[in-house]
Design an enzyme around this catalytic site. Structure first.
Site, PDB file in Angstrom:
ATOM      1  N   GLY A  40     -23.861   3.916  -0.493  1.00 48.59           N
ATOM      2  CA  GLY A  40     -22.953   4.504  -1.480  1.00 48.59           C
ATOM      3  C   GLY A  40     -22.797   3.564  -2.653  1.00 48.59           C
ATOM      4  O   GLY A  40     -23.718   2.806  -2.983  1.00 48.59           O
ATOM      5  N   LYS A  41     -21.611   3.595  -3.261  1.00 51.32           N
ATOM      6  CA  LYS A  41     -21.400   2.803  -4.481  1.00 51.32           C
ATOM      7  C   LYS A  41     -21.670   1.323  -4.209  1.00 51.32           C
ATOM      8  O   LYS A  41     -22.392   0.671  -4.956  1.00 51.32           O
ATOM      9  CB  LYS A  41     -19.966   3.024  -4.985  1.00 51.32           C
ATOM     10  CG  LYS A  41     -19.714   4.460  -5.452  1.00 51.32           C
ATOM     11  CD  LYS A  41     -18.362   4.630  -6.098  1.00 51.32           C
ATOM     12  CE  LYS A  41     -17.208   4.556  -5.122  1.00 51.32           C
ATOM     13  NZ  LYS A  41     -17.160   5.653  -4.124  1.00 51.32           N
ATOM     14  N   VAL A  42     -21.085   0.797  -3.131  1.00 56.93           N
ATOM     15  CA  VAL A  42     -21.249  -0.628  -2.856  1.00 56.93           C
ATOM     16  C   VAL A  42     -22.646  -0.928  -2.298  1.00 56.93           C
ATOM     17  O   VAL A  42     -23.310  -1.875  -2.715  1.00 56.93           O
ATOM     18  CB  VAL A  42     -20.172  -1.124  -1.864  1.00 56.93           C
ATOM     19  CG1 VAL A  42     -20.354  -2.613  -1.592  1.00 56.93           C
ATOM     20  CG2 VAL A  42     -18.767  -0.864  -2.398  1.00 56.93           C
ATOM     21  N   GLY A  43     -23.086  -0.114  -1.332  1.00 57.10           N
ATOM     22  CA  GLY A  43     -24.378  -0.350  -0.671  1.00 57.10           C
ATOM     23  C   GLY A  43     -25.534  -0.405  -1.657  1.00 57.10           C
ATOM     24  O   GLY A  43     -26.458  -1.220  -1.509  1.00 57.10           O
ATOM     25  N   LYS A  77       0.886  -1.170   0.000  1.00 54.58           N
ATOM     26  CA  LYS A  77       0.000   0.000   0.000  1.00 54.58           C
ATOM     27  C   LYS A  77       0.919   1.215   0.000  1.00 54.58           C
ATOM     28  O   LYS A  77       2.075   1.123   0.419  1.00 54.58           O
ATOM     29  CB  LYS A  77      -0.856  -0.003   1.272  1.00 54.58           C
ATOM     30  CG  LYS A  77      -2.072   0.883   1.202  1.00 54.58           C
ATOM     31  CD  LYS A  77      -3.314   0.103   0.786  1.00 54.58           C
ATOM     32  CE  LYS A  77      -4.516   1.030   0.711  1.00 54.58           C
ATOM     33  NZ  LYS A  77      -5.736   0.309   0.366  1.00 54.58           N
ATOM     34  N   GLY A 136     -25.179   2.592   4.878  1.00 55.08           N
ATOM     35  CA  GLY A 136     -24.344   3.191   3.846  1.00 55.08           C
ATOM     36  C   GLY A 136     -24.823   2.770   2.477  1.00 55.08           C
ATOM     37  O   GLY A 136     -24.645   1.618   2.069  1.00 55.08           O
TER      38      GLY A 136
END
Ligand SMILES: NC(=O)c1ccc[n+]([C@@H]2O[C@H](COP(=O)([O-])OP(=O)(O)OC[C@H]3O[C@@H](n4cnc5c(N)ncnc54)[C@H](O)[C@@H]3O)[C@@H](O)[C@H]2O)c1
Length: 360
Positions: A185-188, A83, A183
């Site tokens: 968002g994109k994933v939720g 990372k 949440g």
């Protein structure tokens, strides 16, 4: 260019290599952490964040790169864990020269580390970094990239949840279960679609009114509650944290009525020991880094030349991996989080060892 600090003893963290990168003119200060290359080149995103201090940036990269080694190992990838962090406010200092200077440092590692997007870096940034290095993934579709990684992240979370449902209720389906998604968002959002498609009832929350509007318009059958506290305390079978880290903490866990916790958020356990409290309460927690690996599976696939179906197949196997972890946890009498760590360490040791066999 030069080194701007050294750690007291990077070896004590178990990392193979920690590289400090600086380019004064562009303002770049980056740290690349390579935890392990036992399974292949280290893969992990670049986080661009205004850390309060260099120590904080270093602590984050050490922690995140170690986590990637475990995530990549259990995702079945031939990739190690790494990372990077860029220290600074991306709104203030992100520029073409800074990103390209960073790309040159990535290139200088000769393929020991592949970078990708993380908090504060985007697909367009990866395209800029790629002008200086081959070792970058998570690129735009125009450049052969995979695009939005949340699609396969949500798919993988859904597979992990199916495995948990089978373990607890005997069937690999969420049909008839009430799932709380924190949440949207994109994933939720994608996860909500999979759950509804499977016949689950979804109750959800988000702090962003736009996300709530989207759900009202697209999935009017979803019940919305005021906040995460209300969601956690409600009568749900499964809790799916899909917002920020630390969702499982000393406040939320005692209130939790769900029997299963499976979600996309990274670092859901607020501190060591929470996994044991969950297990003692009879709550099955599927480790976040196992079930949310769909995104890294997607960007890793790009290294070979992206093929969505191939990547999806691999993300689907998160179901099998989760089952194996839950079985191991039962056999060894440990929480699933501990079983997952053991399985990842085993693969890194057993497959990593093969490199000691000379091939020429
Ligand atoms: N996108 C990926 O491919 C991917 C891969 C692995 C892990 N993750 C993790 O999954 C989580 C969600 O990722 P995402 O890409 O959907 O992010 P996102 O930013 O698109 O969505 C997060 C959502 O959570 C909401 N939120 C924030 N605080 C909240 C709170 N206190 N209560 C309720 N809702 C809240 C936000 O308003 C937002 O709608 C993150 O923790 C991320 O690190 C994402």
């Amino acid at each position: 260019m030069g080194v701007f600090a050294t750690t007291d003893d990077p070896g004590s963290t178990g990392h193979e290599q920690v590289v400090f990168c600086q380019d004064k003119q562009s303002g770049l200060k980056a740290i690349i952490g390579i935890y392990s290359t036992a399974l292949g080149p280290a893969l992990g995103g670049t986080r661009f964040y205004p850390y309060a201090s260099e120590e904080e940036a270093l602590a984050d990269v050490l922690d995140l790169s170690r986590g990637m080694a475990y995530k990549n190992a259990l995702a079945g990838l031939d990739l190690g864990g790494g990372k990077a962090v860029i220290w600074g406010d991306p709104e203030q200092i992100k520029s073409e020269p800074l990103l390209r200077a960073y790309g040159r440092f990535v290139e200088s590692l000769g393929g020991r580390y592949y970078t990708a997007c993380d908090v504060g870096t985007y697909v367009a940034d990866m395209d800029v970094i790629a002008r200086e290095t081959r070792y970058v993934t998570g690129r735009s579709v125009e450049h052969g990239g995979a695009g939005d990684s949340s699609i396969l992240t949500a798919w993988g979370v859904f597979q992990g949840m199916r495995a948990a449902a089978e373990h607890v209720w005997g069937d690999p389906t969420l049909a008839g279960r009430r799932v709380g998604v924190a949440g949207l968002g994109k994933v939720g959002k994608y996860l909500t679609g999979h759950l509804l498609g499977d016949g689950a009832e979804v109750v959800a929350t988000d702090v962003n009114p736009k996300a709530l509007e989207w759900v009202r318009a697209n999935h009017p059958q979803v019940e919305l509650v005021d906040d995460t506290a209300a969601l956690v305390a409600s009568d749900i079978d499964v809790y799916a944290p899909c917002a920020l880290g630390g969702a499982l903490n000393d406040d939320t866990v005692p209130m939790l009525r769900a029997k299963v916790v499976t979600g996309a958020a990274n670092n859901q356990l607020a501190h060591p020991g929470i996994e044991k409290i969950l297990a003692d309460q009879g709550i099955l927690y599927t480790p976040d880094y196992v079930v949310n690996a769909g995104g890294v599976i997607q960007v890793a696939d790009e290294i070979e030349g992206f093929n969505f179906e191939r990547a999806k197949l691999r993300a689907t196997r998160i179901y099998d991996t989760t089952r194996e972890i839950l079985r191991l946890a039962d056999d060894e009498g440990v929480p699933p989080a501990v079983a997952a760590d053991r399985l990842a360490e085993r693969r890194m040791a057993e497959v990593g060892r093969l490199r000691t066999i000379r091939v020429r």
